[in-house]
Design a protein around this motif. Structure first.
Motif: not given
Length: 524
Positions: A128-142
């Motif tokens: 339900d939250d593509p933004q959190a998924f892309f930057f968080g779970e997928h890229l694990q952005l620091a």
């Protein structure tokens, strides 16, 4: 034995269709899908099509023809072709090769992201939250800046694994050669891309709210035509989307037979590229209109450009629509195909230059570039700081490196060494569509002036304010350092002794030779 006789037969596209599809594969890339719709929307909507068309005719097509003429007449990749114009201009060719090297190492990462999201789309794994998924779970952005590290070695498996696979496949394609690798890949992928993206557009046009999205894109704001920035944006879009001035079209043109029509296919490539951008605008804004209706917001409040459009906004659209998994697979599959064919063309520039300069076999050149660039790509862009580095390097290499390359090419080839009449004669001698004196005005005045304004404006803006609110010291190394790397790398490669054979003399002879016997000998 003469150097001419020592020259091995040059690889060649099998025909016009293979060349056209390969050139379209290079021109049609990720930027066509996510950059053009946003640029058009932000610069006058439907009115933007006026400066866009003018830019295509006065800059895009003329500089495409300049690339074609240099590559086809002098029968080499960028360093070899420029070397045959004037020895020291080989360094400009290596500057273009360095641009391709830098772009390749991060462009492969974006293709890898698209491949991952192609897989994710079948199960709508972003939730339900593509933004959190892309930057968080997928890229694990620091975070980058302050006390945080600018570059980490915390690898992200979701990026690392597909990135390695992308490099393995692209190396295999390049190692197969121009015909069995590059041409064959484009003959397969470009029709598939057209079918997949065409199906996506048809589906998007049938969505509720599609009309509102198209109105947002194409409603003309005629007052925008009086804004110089809109015209600069139009020239920038055409310039960036056609893959010109950084060695690709020079290299591809060098693989055409001597007696090959160049201007006709060039027009097909240019208008196909722009046609695909229009198609992308229809699909993207129809889908954005649907999402805006579902969320009860205006189209302008959604992410309409760049990485966010592809990996945040579109997943949100897919999650809301019926049969969203199929729509997502079509979209991200299209991204993979468009990105992969462009990546192949970028790396072919590097491979050709290494083969010609150092007398390497195709396999050796491909393994060297694949091993070195693939390692740099994985180390730099599959970590938790990869997106920040990618965003920074991409801005500097595109908005400064490529623009500077085009300006230098026009200045030295047209103004300093006055080779424009010879290049025009060459294209007219082998082509059906003849170039008039208007071409001189475009490559000698309009293009360098417009791009010069763009370059100065970009430099002044970046001096005045940091890019993306990133740490200024970070930008000094990652941004301006990229420009320095392009220059230093070009000088270093140029400094090595040329080990490859000299190429056969340019044909047809210039000034024209009337004696048939002399003309026949010159054409060998």
């Amino acid at each position: 034995m003469s150097a001419d006789n020592q020259t091995a037969p040059r690889e060649q596209f099998t025909g016009q269709v293979g060349f056209i599809l390969s050139a379209i594969g290079s021109a049609v890339g990720l930027g066509n899908i996510w950059r053009f719709p946003g640029v058009a929307y932000e610069n006058g909507g439907g009115a933007f099509l006026v400066p866009y068309l003018i830019a295509l005719l006065t800059a895009g097509i003329p500089i495409l023809f300049l690339d074609y003429a240099i590559g086809h007449r002098f029968r080499g990749g960028a360093p070899q072709a420029f070397r045959r114009i004037k020895g020291w201009l080989e360094s400009l060719g290596w500057f273009q090769v360095m641009i391709c090297i830098v772009i390749a190492v991060y462009y492969a990462a974006v293709v890898a992201w698209a491949a991952s999201f192609f897989v994710y789309s079948f199960g709508l794994d972003w939730g339900d939250d593509p933004q959190a998924f892309f930057f968080g779970e997928h890229l694990q952005l620091a975070d980058v800046g302050g006390a945080d590290p600018w570059l980490t070695f915390d690898f992200v498996a979701a990026v690392l694994i597909p990135l390695v696979l992308v490099w393995v496949v692209v190396i295999a394609v390049l190692a197969a050669g121009v015909v069995k690798g590059v041409q064959r890949a484009n003959i397969v992928f470009i029709p598939l891309l057209l079918v997949a993206f065409g199906a996506l557009v048809v589906r998007a046009l049938t969505l509720d709210g599609a009309a509102e999205g198209l109105n947002a894109l194409f409603t003309p704001q005629w007052d925008a035509l009086g804004d110089p920035d809109v015209w600069i944006a139009a020239y920038g879009q055409i310039f960036f989307s056609l893959s010109v001035a950084f060695g690709i079209m020079i290299t591809y043109a060098s693989y055409r037979r001597r007696r090959s029509n160049m201007t006709g296919p060039g027009l097909v490539v240019a208008f196909s590229n722009s046609g695909f951008e229009m198609l992308a605008g229809l699909g993207v804004f129809s889908a954005l209109g649907f999402l805006a209706l579902e969320q009860g917001v205006g189209v302008g409040e959604l992410g309409i450009a760049g990485v966010g459009l592809a990996f945040v906004t579109f997943p949100a659209i897919v999650s809301e629509m019926p049969a969203g998994a199929l729509f997502g697979a079509l979209f991200f599959g299209s991204l993979v195909m468009a990105g992969f064919t462009s990546l192949v063309s970028i790396l072919q520039v590097v491979s050709a230059a290494l083969q010609e300069k150092f007398a390497l076999s195709r396999t050796a050149a491909v393994l060297w570039l694949g091993g070195v660039l693939g390692t740099v790509s994985v180390v730099g862009f599959s970590t938790t700081t990869g997106l920040i580095l990618l965003d920074t390097v991409d801005y500097w290499v595109n908005n400064m490196g490529i623009v500077a390359s085009a300006i230098l090419m026009c200045v030295f080839v047209v103004w300093v060494y006055r080779r424009a009449p010879e290049l025009r004669y060459h294209l007219n001698a082998v082509s059906t569509t003849q170039l008039g004196a208007w071409w001189y005005a475009c490559v000698g005045a309009i293009i360098p002036v417009m791009l010069g304004i763009m370059l100065v404006q970009t430099i002044l803006i970046r001096i005045d304010e940091p890019y993306g609110d990133y740490d200024e010291t970070y930008l000094l190394y990652a941004g301006w350092g990229t420009v320095a790397l392009l220059v230093v790398g070009a000088i270093v490669f140029w400094a090595f002794r040329w080990r490859g054979p000299d190429l056969p003399r340019a044909w047809p002879p210039y000034p024209p030779v009337e004696d048939p016997a002399v003309r026949k000998e010159a054409s060998r």
